[in-house]
Design a protein around this motif. Structure first.
Motif, PDB file in Angstrom:
ATOM      1  N   LYS A 139       0.855  -1.200   0.000  1.00  0.00           N
ATOM      2  CA  LYS A 139       0.000   0.000   0.000  1.00  0.00           C
ATOM      3  C   LYS A 139       0.886   1.242   0.000  1.00  0.00           C
ATOM      4  CE  LYS A 139      -4.036  -2.028   0.468  1.00  0.00           C
ATOM      5  NZ  LYS A 139      -5.163  -1.871  -0.383  1.00  0.00           N
ATOM      6  N   SER A 140       0.465   2.256  -0.724  1.00  0.00           N
ATOM      7  CA  SER A 140       1.280   3.468  -0.845  1.00  0.00           C
ATOM      8  C   SER A 140       1.432   4.201   0.488  1.00  0.00           C
ATOM      9  CB  SER A 140       0.678   4.409  -1.893  1.00  0.00           C
ATOM     10  OG  SER A 140      -0.621   4.803  -1.493  1.00  0.00           O
ATOM     11  N   GLU A 141       0.468   4.096   1.375  1.00  0.00           N
ATOM     12  CA  GLU A 141       0.518   4.782   2.671  1.00  0.00           C
ATOM     13  C   GLU A 141       1.044   3.878   3.791  1.00  0.00           C
ATOM     14  OE1 GLU A 141      -0.278   8.069   3.220  1.00  0.00           O
ATOM     15  OE2 GLU A 141      -0.474   8.212   1.035  1.00  0.00           O
ATOM     16  N   CYS A 142       1.669   2.779   3.444  1.00  0.00           N
ATOM     17  CA  CYS A 142       2.168   1.833   4.443  1.00  0.00           C
ATOM     18  C   CYS A 142       3.163   2.512   5.384  1.00  0.00           C
ATOM     19  CB  CYS A 142       2.843   0.640   3.754  1.00  0.00           C
ATOM     20  SG  CYS A 142       3.565  -0.537   4.907  1.00  0.00           S
ATOM     21  N   LYS A 143       3.011   2.270   6.665  1.00  0.00           N
ATOM     22  CA  LYS A 143       3.901   2.841   7.670  1.00  0.00           C
ATOM     23  C   LYS A 143       4.374   1.706   8.574  1.00  0.00           C
ATOM     24  CE  LYS A 143       4.173   6.524  11.050  1.00  0.00           C
ATOM     25  NZ  LYS A 143       3.473   7.625  11.697  1.00  0.00           N
TER      26      LYS A 143
END
Length: 152
Positions: A139-143
């Protein structure tokens, strides 16, 4: 078990007894020799400890509760790994406080595996975990987070 005669209150005063519970013998009620007139003597806790089994179980939501199926063995003793899975329907949890969510699982699995890496359920579980992890990581917003288990 106690007799549930129609014209008695035994069932009211003596709840259904199970083999696993510490109970007094109903046939000996009234034969207890008292050393004083203190009613607390009759309600002293027994010193028997009930053996708690650590069994593999599957629970499924049924009719406002959860019905369980268990191996009824001490699986923990010989296990190398424990797999726990809980599945919830989010729509049901909307009006329930987060501290009460655990009571409302649609399916709850606790599985003790003896063979670890050679157990097909363990291998399949690791595959599911890997696939979910991969999907989240892409996912692009993975943290990423890290919490230490060490007490300092």
């Amino acid at each position: 078990m106690c007799d549930n005669n129609e014209n008695t209150f035994k069932a009211y005063y003596y709840s259904a007894l199970s083999d696993e519970e510490d109970t007094m013998d109903l046939n000996k009620i009234g034969t207890h020799k008292r050393t004083s007139k203190n009613i607390n003597e009759f309600f002293e806790s027994t010193h028997k400890k009930r053996k708690v089994k650590t069994s593999s179980t599957v629970g499924q939501a049924v009719n406002g509760g959860i019905s369980y199926l268990s191996t009824n063995e001490d699986d923990f003793i010989t296990a190398s790994h424990l797999i726990k899975i809980e599945v919830y329907e989010l729509q049901k949890l909307k009006k329930i406080p987060a501290t009460e969510h655990w009571k409302h699982a649609d399916v709850r699995v606790k599985y003790y595996t003896r063979n670890g890496e050679n157990d097909s359920h363990f291998i399949n579980t690791k595959d599911v975990i890997y696939n979910i992890t991969k999907e989240i990581a892409e996912k692009s917003e993975c943290k990423k987070y890290f919490f230490s288990n060490e007490n300092k």
